[in-house]
Design an enzyme around this catalytic site. Structure first.
Site, PDB file in Angstrom:
ATOM      1  N   ASP A  12      59.835 -38.691 108.226  1.00 24.06           N
ATOM      2  CA  ASP A  12      59.090 -38.556 108.163  1.00 24.06           C
ATOM      3  C   ASP A  12      58.231 -39.803 108.321  1.00 24.06           C
ATOM      4  O   ASP A  12      58.136 -41.063 107.862  1.00 24.06           O
ATOM      5  CB  ASP A  12      58.627 -37.902 107.103  1.00 24.06           C
ATOM      6  CG  ASP A  12      57.068 -37.461 106.619  1.00 24.06           C
ATOM      7  OD1 ASP A  12      56.731 -37.161 107.499  1.00 24.06           O
ATOM      8  OD2 ASP A  12      57.244 -36.680 105.623  1.00 24.06           O
ATOM      9  N   ASP A 106      55.129 -35.128 113.411  1.00 27.35           N
ATOM     10  CA  ASP A 106      55.704 -36.345 112.805  1.00 27.35           C
ATOM     11  C   ASP A 106      57.027 -36.304 112.113  1.00 27.35           C
ATOM     12  O   ASP A 106      57.343 -36.854 111.122  1.00 27.35           O
ATOM     13  CB  ASP A 106      54.476 -36.519 112.291  1.00 27.35           C
ATOM     14  CG  ASP A 106      54.372 -35.752 110.783  1.00 27.35           C
ATOM     15  OD1 ASP A 106      54.517 -34.605 110.806  1.00 27.35           O
ATOM     16  OD2 ASP A 106      53.952 -36.549 110.207  1.00 27.35           O
ATOM     17  N   GLU A 107      58.137 -35.311 112.266  1.00 21.99           N
ATOM     18  CA  GLU A 107      59.323 -35.385 111.406  1.00 21.99           C
ATOM     19  C   GLU A 107      60.534 -34.667 112.456  1.00 21.99           C
ATOM     20  O   GLU A 107      60.373 -34.071 113.676  1.00 21.99           O
ATOM     21  CB  GLU A 107      59.171 -33.918 110.434  1.00 21.99           C
ATOM     22  CG  GLU A 107      58.146 -34.352 109.195  1.00 21.99           C
ATOM     23  CD  GLU A 107      57.293 -33.332 108.097  1.00 21.99           C
ATOM     24  OE1 GLU A 107      58.190 -32.820 107.753  1.00 21.99           O
ATOM     25  OE2 GLU A 107      56.631 -33.514 107.638  1.00 21.99           O
TER      26      GLU A 107
END
Length: 407
Positions: A12, A106-107
DNA sequence: TCTGGGGTCCTAGGACCC
DNA sequence: TCTGGGGTCCTAGGACCC
């Protein structure tokens, strides 16, 4: 539980948009930076850790942020930059394992069970990931490692930012006993409150409830809740490209100002329909349920949907159905947000066009899409389209809601 | 002080058919 | 004479995630 224990990573990015901006403009390093959505009604979508320390939260308006922290630097979101960075990230992940599931911009989840030996252990993989991300993209990530996705996701949040947290088999019981149930992905505010009323506070408390007991309260999800309570999660990491087909495609837009004029609303619906239609065709789908979402100036939000007998894919047809739904709504107040979505999707090769005019229409649609794909969105489109609207919108983190703040 | 955008899954009730 | 029951499709809305 299975005998072959998996090793799953959840990774993350820390304050993703803000970090990308700080990397792009080194003058912003170490300063309170807040990235905001575009337009008059944009809100803060991410902020740097420096800004968070001053109390700035996702969802605030730029004005609120300024009042709270006059030194805050507001940066308009540049989605294309974040998409580009995200693609780079994924290619880095894929150098450590082919089994990468992007979970948001974003993960991602990585199943590294099969590549542990090759890299000589989990530490080498973690260090390698961090090093590559730092040197090539200039940002940091928090990493969680566990035997399944549920716990890996929990772990990545345990040591933010730039942290690592590993949950080994032997640690699980202890962690479940210590961690509030609301930390689990899937347990939101409502569920947490409901569980609290049942005396459930920690994850282990949830695990101690029997399946029949859970079934009485929660019905069909009882089994899943029980598994969550004992820290189990059999779901696999779904490799990129092997995802199931999308179930719906939609776009919505908060208007610069509230509007009542039917002709303006018509124009926005047309534009949203074009955005939906283009993605629908690009991804090779047709659909037969169109949903119109409206939000009035008083924030009252509702949707109306219509299922038609044929599968459609042209922007024009999507517009006709969505405007038809709009026209059937009798009580209209000033409109703040409009949304158009299509669902009930099927993959495209359904049938050959029956009539000549259908074939012509199809060819025209294809030609327009090809030009737009090559030269950029809305190079060619109907006069009704409002070109300003369509930049990609992909916004991450946790929504902050005004009315949640009272407790 | 005003509150973004893109999705998935589930529920509950009504229409309709057999 | 007072009213079956199962199955499917559809709609609206809510919880939850990012």
């Amino acid at each position: 539980m299975s005998d072959n224990i998996r090793t799953i990573i959840h990774i993350d990015m820390d304050a993703f948009f803000a970090s990308v901006e700080q990397k792009a403009n080194p003058k912003l390093k170490g300063l309170p930076v807040a990235v905001c959505g575009k337009g008059k009604r944009g809100v803060i979508v991410t902020s740097s850790y420096e800004a968070r320390e001053m109390g700035i939260e996702t969802g605030m308006t730029p004005n609120m942020a300024k009042r709270l922290c006059p030194e805050v630097i507001l940066v308009p979101a540049d989605i294309e930059k974040y998409i580009y960075t995200s693609a780079k990230l994924i290619s880095i992940f894929e150098e450590f394992t082919p089994v990468v599931e992007p979970y948001s911009i974003d993960e991602a989840f990585l199943d590294v069970t099969g590549s542990l030996k090759y890299f000589g252990g989990i530490e080498n993989i973690i260090n390698g990931l961090k090093k590559r991300i730092g040197s090539e993209l200039g940002i940091t990530a928090s990493i969680g490692v566990a035997p399944n996705k549920l716990l890996a996701k929990l772990a990545s949040g345990m040591n933010k930012p730039d942290g690592v947290f590993i949950i080994n088999q032997g640690d699980i019981k202890d962690i479940l006993r210590k961690t509030p149930v609301g930390k689990l992905c899937g347990i939101g505010k409502k569920m947490e409150a409901y569980l609290r009323d049942m005396g459930v506070r920690t994850i282990a408390d949830l695990g101690s409830l029997s399946v029949p007991e859970l079934k009485r309260r929660f019905g069909i999800i009882a089994q899943k809740l029980h598994l969550m309570g004992i820290g189990d999660d059999p779901s696999p990491v779904i490799q990129r490209g092997k995802e199931t087909d999308a179930k719906s495609i939609g776009h919505s837009l908060t208007l610069e100002r509230d509007i009542l004029s039917v002709s303006e609303i018509r124009g926005i619906l047309f534009t949203l329909s074009e955005m939906v239609g283009r993605r629908l065709r690009r991804d090779g789908f047709r659909g037969r349920t169109v949903t119109l979402t409206l939000r009035y100036s008083d924030f009252y939000t509702f949707s109306r949907r219509k299922t038609i007998s044929t599968y459609i894919y042209s922007s024009d047809d999507i517009f006709k159905v969505s405007f038809g739904i709009f026209s059937s709504i009798r009580y209209i107040k000033p409109v703040r947000l409009l949304g158009v979505a299509i669902s009930n999707l099927v993959k495209t090769p359904v049938s050959l066009p029956l009539f000549e005019w259908m074939r012509k229409k199809e060819n025209l649609t294809k030609a327009i899409d090809e030009i737009n794909n090559r030269y950029g969105d809305f190079t060619i489109s109907s006069a009704e389209v409002i070109p300003e609207i369509h930049k990609p919108h992909i916004i991450p983190p946790k929504p902050f809601r005004m009315h949640d703040r009272n407790f």
